[in-house]
Design a protein around this motif. Structure first.
Motif, PDB file in Angstrom:
ATOM      1  N   TRP A  12       0.779  -1.261   0.036  1.00  0.00           N
ATOM      2  CA  TRP A  12       0.057  -0.020  -0.023  1.00  0.00           C
ATOM      3  C   TRP A  12       0.944   1.234   0.003  1.00  0.00           C
ATOM      4  O   TRP A  12       0.659   2.334  -0.460  1.00  0.00           O
ATOM      5  N   LEU A  13       2.123   1.262   0.727  1.00  0.00           N
ATOM      6  CA  LEU A  13       2.895   2.348   0.840  1.00  0.00           C
ATOM      7  C   LEU A  13       3.454   2.804  -0.325  1.00  0.00           C
ATOM      8  O   LEU A  13       3.302   3.860  -0.997  1.00  0.00           O
ATOM      9  N   VAL A  14       4.181   1.739  -1.084  1.00  0.00           N
ATOM     10  CA  VAL A  14       4.703   1.823  -2.093  1.00  0.00           C
ATOM     11  C   VAL A  14       3.675   2.103  -3.398  1.00  0.00           C
ATOM     12  O   VAL A  14       4.020   3.167  -4.119  1.00  0.00           O
ATOM     13  N   SER A  15       2.638   1.549  -3.564  1.00  0.00           N
ATOM     14  CA  SER A  15       1.562   1.865  -4.738  1.00  0.00           C
ATOM     15  C   SER A  15       0.938   3.411  -4.250  1.00  0.00           C
ATOM     16  O   SER A  15       0.886   4.187  -5.440  1.00  0.00           O
ATOM     17  N   THR A  16       0.736   3.753  -3.186  1.00  0.00           N
ATOM     18  CA  THR A  16       0.288   5.146  -2.893  1.00  0.00           C
ATOM     19  C   THR A  16       1.160   5.944  -3.416  1.00  0.00           C
ATOM     20  O   THR A  16       0.871   7.217  -4.155  1.00  0.00           O
ATOM     21  N   PHE A  17       2.683   5.831  -3.080  1.00  0.00           N
ATOM     22  CA  PHE A  17       3.541   6.880  -3.470  1.00  0.00           C
ATOM     23  C   PHE A  17       3.751   6.889  -5.139  1.00  0.00           C
ATOM     24  O   PHE A  17       4.053   7.928  -5.648  1.00  0.00           O
ATOM     25  N   VAL A  18       3.526   5.673  -5.688  1.00  0.00           N
ATOM     26  CA  VAL A  18       3.800   5.679  -7.241  1.00  0.00           C
ATOM     27  C   VAL A  18       2.465   6.499  -7.785  1.00  0.00           C
ATOM     28  O   VAL A  18       2.699   7.105  -8.851  1.00  0.00           O
ATOM     29  N   TRP A  19       1.464   6.228  -7.029  1.00  0.00           N
ATOM     30  CA  TRP A  19       0.203   6.933  -7.818  1.00  0.00           C
ATOM     31  C   TRP A  19       0.449   8.286  -7.472  1.00  0.00           C
ATOM     32  O   TRP A  19      -0.229   9.001  -8.364  1.00  0.00           O
ATOM     33  N   ALA A  20       0.752   8.641  -6.398  1.00  0.00           N
ATOM     34  CA  ALA A  20       1.181  10.217  -6.240  1.00  0.00           C
ATOM     35  C   ALA A  20       1.950  10.808  -7.184  1.00  0.00           C
ATOM     36  O   ALA A  20       1.748  11.938  -7.791  1.00  0.00           O
ATOM     37  N   LYS A  21       2.964   9.909  -7.404  1.00  0.00           N
ATOM     38  CA  LYS A  21       4.119  10.774  -8.423  1.00  0.00           C
ATOM     39  C   LYS A  21       3.326  10.777  -9.923  1.00  0.00           C
ATOM     40  O   LYS A  21       3.547  11.783 -10.527  1.00  0.00           O
ATOM     41  N   ALA A  22       2.773   9.591 -10.251  1.00  0.00           N
ATOM     42  CA  ALA A  22       1.937   9.645 -11.489  1.00  0.00           C
ATOM     43  C   ALA A  22       1.115  10.773 -11.543  1.00  0.00           C
ATOM     44  O   ALA A  22       0.980  11.534 -12.637  1.00  0.00           O
ATOM     45  N   LEU A  23       0.399  11.021 -10.689  1.00  0.00           N
ATOM     46  CA  LEU A  23      -0.637  12.070 -10.576  1.00  0.00           C
ATOM     47  C   LEU A  23       0.209  13.232 -10.865  1.00  0.00           C
ATOM     48  O   LEU A  23      -0.209  14.398 -11.595  1.00  0.00           O
TER      49      LEU A  23
END
Length: 88
Positions: A12-23
């Motif tokens: 969850w931590l990794v995917s949230t940061f990846v999604w924030a970077k993509a956004l």
């Protein structure tokens, strides 16, 4: 259970940061800074202006909920740890 909970929290931590970077990348790619890079806007006697972009408020909210979910999984790790033999 503890290991699986920790793995899920980490994912969850990794995917949230990846999604924030993509956004953030989406916001840069669709912002006003792209107008000078458009080839048709570089033609003589042509003027281009940036009108608007769609609101991304719901996407920002999804990042916030992802971060809150990390807190939830962190709490789950604590409660699962307390149920193990590792905790005295």
């Amino acid at each position: 259970d503890l290991a699986i909970t920790a793995i899920i929290a980490f994912l969850w931590l990794v995917s949230t940061f990846v999604w924030a970077k993509a956004l953030a990348d989406i916001k840069v790619s669709t912002g006003a800074s792209i107008v000078p890079g458009i080839e048709s806007c570089k033609a003589p006697a042509t003027t281009c202006h940036f009108a608007s972009v769609t609101s991304m408020g719901t996407l920002n909210v999804s990042v916030v909920f992802g971060l809150l979910n990390i807190v939830l999984w962190g709490g789950n790790i604590w409660f699962v740890y307390k149920d193990t033999n590792l905790h005295n």
